[in-house]
Design an enzyme around this catalytic site. Structure first.
Site, PDB file in Angstrom:
ATOM      1  N   HIS A   1      42.843  26.987  39.454  1.00  0.00           N
ATOM      2  CA  HIS A   1      44.122  27.641  39.764  1.00  0.00           C
ATOM      3  C   HIS A   1      45.362  26.981  39.150  1.00  0.00           C
ATOM      4  O   HIS A   1      46.264  26.551  39.840  1.00  0.00           O
ATOM      5  CB  HIS A   1      44.317  27.811  41.271  1.00  0.00           C
ATOM      6  CG  HIS A   1      43.975  26.595  42.094  1.00  0.00           C
ATOM      7  ND1 HIS A   1      44.502  25.360  41.841  1.00  0.00           N
ATOM      8  CD2 HIS A   1      43.166  26.461  43.174  1.00  0.00           C
ATOM      9  CE1 HIS A   1      44.022  24.510  42.727  1.00  0.00           C
ATOM     10  NE2 HIS A   1      43.202  25.144  43.549  1.00  0.00           N
TER      11      HIS A   1
ATOM     12  N   HIS B   1      41.106  20.465  41.594  1.00  0.00           N
ATOM     13  CA  HIS B   1      42.391  20.967  42.085  1.00  0.00           C
ATOM     14  C   HIS B   1      43.373  19.853  41.721  1.00  0.00           C
ATOM     15  O   HIS B   1      43.426  18.833  42.387  1.00  0.00           O
ATOM     16  CB  HIS B   1      42.274  21.173  43.599  1.00  0.00           C
ATOM     17  CG  HIS B   1      43.572  21.377  44.314  1.00  0.00           C
ATOM     18  ND1 HIS B   1      43.696  22.253  45.368  1.00  0.00           N
ATOM     19  CD2 HIS B   1      44.807  20.826  44.172  1.00  0.00           C
ATOM     20  CE1 HIS B   1      44.937  22.225  45.831  1.00  0.00           C
ATOM     21  NE2 HIS B   1      45.623  21.369  45.131  1.00  0.00           N
TER      22      HIS B   1
ATOM     23  N   ARG C   1      34.617  29.995  54.042  1.00  0.00           N
ATOM     24  CA  ARG C   1      34.922  29.424  55.369  1.00  0.00           C
ATOM     25  C   ARG C   1      33.722  29.158  56.257  1.00  0.00           C
ATOM     26  O   ARG C   1      33.897  28.688  57.373  1.00  0.00           O
ATOM     27  CB  ARG C   1      35.906  30.320  56.134  1.00  0.00           C
ATOM     28  CG  ARG C   1      37.211  30.612  55.427  1.00  0.00           C
ATOM     29  CD  ARG C   1      38.010  29.376  55.128  1.00  0.00           C
ATOM     30  NE  ARG C   1      39.351  29.700  54.646  1.00  0.00           N
ATOM     31  CZ  ARG C   1      40.078  28.868  53.899  1.00  0.00           C
ATOM     32  NH1 ARG C   1      39.607  27.682  53.575  1.00  0.00           N
ATOM     33  NH2 ARG C   1      41.286  29.214  53.502  1.00  0.00           N
TER      34      ARG C   1
ATOM     35  N   ASP D   1      41.015  32.233  44.076  1.00  0.00           N
ATOM     36  CA  ASP D   1      41.322  31.250  45.118  1.00  0.00           C
ATOM     37  C   ASP D   1      41.479  31.952  46.470  1.00  0.00           C
ATOM     38  O   ASP D   1      42.376  31.625  47.255  1.00  0.00           O
ATOM     39  CB  ASP D   1      42.584  30.447  44.772  1.00  0.00           C
ATOM     40  CG  ASP D   1      42.733  29.206  45.665  1.00  0.00           C
ATOM     41  OD1 ASP D   1      41.777  28.865  46.387  1.00  0.00           O
ATOM     42  OD2 ASP D   1      43.827  28.592  45.634  1.00  0.00           O
TER      43      ASP D   1
ATOM     44  N   ASP E   1      37.928  20.319  45.958  1.00  0.00           N
ATOM     45  CA  ASP E   1      39.044  21.265  46.021  1.00  0.00           C
ATOM     46  C   ASP E   1      39.870  21.110  47.289  1.00  0.00           C
ATOM     47  O   ASP E   1      39.334  21.041  48.386  1.00  0.00           O
ATOM     48  CB  ASP E   1      38.524  22.704  45.960  1.00  0.00           C
ATOM     49  CG  ASP E   1      39.660  23.710  45.915  1.00  0.00           C
ATOM     50  OD1 ASP E   1      40.488  23.607  44.996  1.00  0.00           O
ATOM     51  OD2 ASP E   1      39.738  24.566  46.810  1.00  0.00           O
TER      52      ASP E   1
END
Lengths: 309, 437
Positions: free
Chosen positions: B234, B181, B66, B310, B154
């Site tokens: 993922h 993704h 982040r 993730d 992603d």
């Protein structure tokens, strides 16, 4: 009954019958010259509406007033949301003023579950997104009960936009709990996957669904919840799925035709059917007040029970 | 400074070791590995209890730190603190920061923050396209030179086959994978949960499994066309696993990862124990039992290459909203090891050596980074695991700045005892009786 009425999913058949029987008594109040009893005197009910609604909000408000509750209408769509306040914050603020009950209408499925976790007040779900609309299903059941001797084995056809309909979900849950024979029909693009696990028959043939039906329940084409093309045109929709007199003739001679409103005439239902002899659409509206009085009364009664215990 | 880890079970599949071995650490490197190494003068003895496992440092190849831009959710410092508490000596962080990591400046900023925190190693992953807008390739050589180990858009899948083709072709000269993704945005629409009975009954808009598998099939075909290295992030749907198996069988350079939540949970969590719990909302969504079981099967038979978390931190107020309004994602760094032990090792799905492969050896190989091995001379990145430690997950006690986990309160068997990065002890679990440093 539980603290809140979030959905038909939480009710037992006994509780459903209790609401319907209580509604019988409540309807009588509405027929008196002075349509008011002191049952909910001193109780505060907040009608918290995040979606525009005329019928449901008015119906709840009349029900609350007939029971002498202090009612307050909060139409949030225009106020706090635009200022960026979250549902949780709005709920905490309202809760701080200690209402006894909150009636919530919201465009997000599960919004009433969020409210229920925050508030000590009793929550009545007046429609959450595409999830449930329990008081609609209860008033529909009340209306059916007036016309049909029993629910067991009753063939009920529910036709229209199944995917986006909270009325469908609540009615399918309620009617299967009472052992009715429920058929649902709509375009394949509007069938929610796995819906047969609710114990309903699924068909894309309206004619099959309404064949020998005791009850036909139309669902509104909810253009506001539709993104993308689910069917080619409203005209074609009416041709394939619209309830016409010809289709109604396949049902039992004493069939009743229901619609939760607001109707799209000429889209899901022909005008002559909506206004015709089988239609109980306005009875549904009338019964809505009695059923909502019953729900308010039973939930408030729970409060007193707890205080006594 | 020399330390000798003595006793315990060493699991080092890259070097074919599984048994009682001692590890001598000299400074930031592994000096020797062998049976019954002598305790020489000047060597500090660290006794590892029997039953405790010493393995190459775990590498989480898919986390969101982040920073820059969303420091209220997580920072590189809090994210790497969570990583080492979860047994990870290295993490690869996604580029969907603000600004996007599509240039060397952002990459260098992340690496500077990681050096300041000085906990887990951080391997930034750059964007495929400028601004992750899916239009024009980012300056990939510049990203590579600045320290990026892979590229991905992603969260915003590469929409056109042409751009994906170019990305796979272009990166092939750098030996870095393109991570995707997989999600067809038109099929996803504004879906918020797996399309199936649970979503239907709760009135939630669905995301079909095929939104994922369609793009996986597309990308695998493009990997075959270009010879580029594709890594599928993922994976959640059994159809996608079929796509990966097909690709591998036909010689495509494709690898894939699965998250702990996708091999533990199903979409039934949407309804109970807490209906509409936004900590069950992530993308890809929790799928059906058949998908969860397929992920377990894929882990067991070797079709799956890596376990990644993730880790997607979100602030409490962002998650405390209506389900359809909530952001996608849950944290994962501090629960992964316990979930892996409890659900994969103790239930007999995997051997320990295979688990270390998924959590350490293979991520290092896919990303071409150091680690995944306790060979002599390798960096002393070591994770010490306590397979029988009873762990009660506590969101409140987590190091991550965000507490959005669906596993709060879960009792799990297996946890982390200590984490060593470059020969330094960066985490130690007080609950494990370990005489260490």
């Amino acid at each position: 009954m539980k603290k809140d009425l979030l959905g038909i999913a939480d009710l037992t058949p006994e509780e459903i019958y209790l609401v319907l029987e209580t509604a019988e008594a409540m309807r009588e109040i509405g027929q008196r010259p002075i349509k008011k009893v002191p049952t909910l005197r001193g109780k505060t009910v907040v009608n918290l509406f995040y979606e525009p609604s005329t019928r449901t909000r008015t119906s709840f408000e009349i029900a609350e007033k007939r029971l002498s509750a202090d009612t307050l209408n909060v139409a949030v769509a225009a106020s706090s949301v635009l200022k960026g306040e979250t549902l949780a914050d709005t709920a905490r603020n309202i809760e701080a003023m200690s209402p006894d009950m909150i009636v919530l209408r919201h465009s997000s499925s599960g919004a009433c579950h969020l409210l229920s976790r925050i508030c000590k007040s009793r929550i009545i779900n007046a429609g959450d997104g595409m999830h449930e609309h329990p008081t609609q299903a209860l008033l529909d059941a009340f209306t059916i009960k007036e016309h049909k001797p029993r629910f067991e084995g009753l063939k009920v056809a529910i036709v229209g936009d199944l995917a986006h309909s909270r009325v469908l979900r609540s009615n399918a849950l309620l009617l299967t709990k009472l052992h009715a024979d429920v058929w649902v029909s709509g375009p394949p693009t509007l069938l929610p996957p796995g819906i047969e696990r609710l114990g309903v028959h699924v068909t894309t043939s309206v004619d099959e669904a309404v064949q020998d039906a005791d009850v036909i329940m139309m669902l509104r084409i909810q253009q506001e919840r539709m993104q993308g093309a689910f069917f080619p045109s409203l005209r074609e929709y009416f041709n394939v799925f619209g309830m016409t007199a010809e289709r109604v003739s396949r049902a039992k001679p004493d069939v009743i035709i229901m619609h939760p409103g607001p109707m799209n005439r000429g889209v899901e239902i022909a005008s002559d059917v909506a206004d015709g002899p089988y239609s109980v659409i306005l009875e549904q509206v009338a019964n809505g007040v009695a059923v909502r009085m019953a729900v308010l009364y039973l939930l408030a009664g729970g409060v007193e029970d707890e205080a006594a215990a | 400074m020399k330390r000798l880890l003595k006793g315990g079970r060493l699991v080092d599949p890259a070097n074919g070791r599984d048994g009682v071995f001692d590890v001598l650490i000299d400074g930031d490197r592994i000096a020797r590995v062998g049976r019954d190494l002598p305790v020489e003068s000047g060597v500090t003895l660290v006794e590892i209890p029997s039953g405790v496992i010493v393995c190459p440092g775990l590498i989480d190849m898919h986390v969101h730190l982040r920073e820059p831009g969303q420091e209220h959710k997580e920072t590189v410092a809090t994210g790497t603190a969570a990583a080492v508490a979860g047994g990870f000596t290295a993490v690869a962080c996604m580029p969907n920061t603000n600004p996007v990591n599509d240039n060397a400046g952002v990459t260098q900023y992340m690496l500077k923050k990681a050096a300041d925190a000085n906990l887990a190693r951080v391997y930034p992953i750059g964007a495929v396209s400028r601004g992750q807008r899916g239009e024009q390739l980012a300056d990939i050589a510049e990203l590579k030179q600045a320290g990026c180990v892979a590229i991905t858009d992603d969260g915003r899948p590469v929409a056109t086959a042409l751009l994906m083709r170019r990305a796979l072709e272009y990166t092939s000269m750098f030996n870095m994978p393109v991570i995707e993704h997989c999600e067809d945005q038109t099929l996803k629409g504004d879906g918020v949960a797996h399309e199936g009975y649970q979503a239907s009954s709760l009135g939630l808009r669905g995301i079909p499994a095929e939104a994922e598998s369609i793009m996986a099939f597309r990308d695998i075909s493009l990997a075959s066309l270009t010879g580029g290295a594709l890594h599928i992030a993922h994976m959640s749907a059994r159809q996608t696993l079929e796509a990966v198996r097909f690709g591998k069988a036909h010689g495509a350079r494709v690898t894939c990862e699965v998250t702990p939540h996708h091999f533990v949970l199903t979409d039934e969590m949407l309804a109970a124990p807490v209906a509409y719990d936004t900590n069950t909302k992530m993308n890809p969504p929790l799928r059906e039992a058949a998908d969860r079981d397929a992920m377990l099967q894929g882990l067991a038979d070797g079709s799956v290459d890596a376990i990644a978390t993730d880790h997607a931190p979100h602030a409490a107020d962002e998650k405390h909203v209506e389900f359809d309004q909530a952001p996608f994602g849950i944290t994962g760094l501090e629960t992964a090891v316990s979930l892996c032990f409890d659900r994969l090792i103790h239930r007999g799905v995997l051997t320990l050596s295979r688990l270390i492969g998924l959590l350490s050896v293979n991520p290092a190989k896919i990303l071409n980074v150091p680690g995944g091995s306790l060979a002599e001379g390798a960096p002393a990145d070591i994770t010490i695991l306590a397979p029988d430690l009873m762990v009660t997950v506590s969101a409140a006690r987590m190091r991550s700045k965000s507490k959005n986990t669906p596993f709060d309160g879960w009792d799990l068997r297996g946890g982390v005892a200590a984490t060593i990065v470059g020969g330094r002890l960066v985490y130690r679990n007080e609950q494990v009786d370990l005489t260490i440093w």
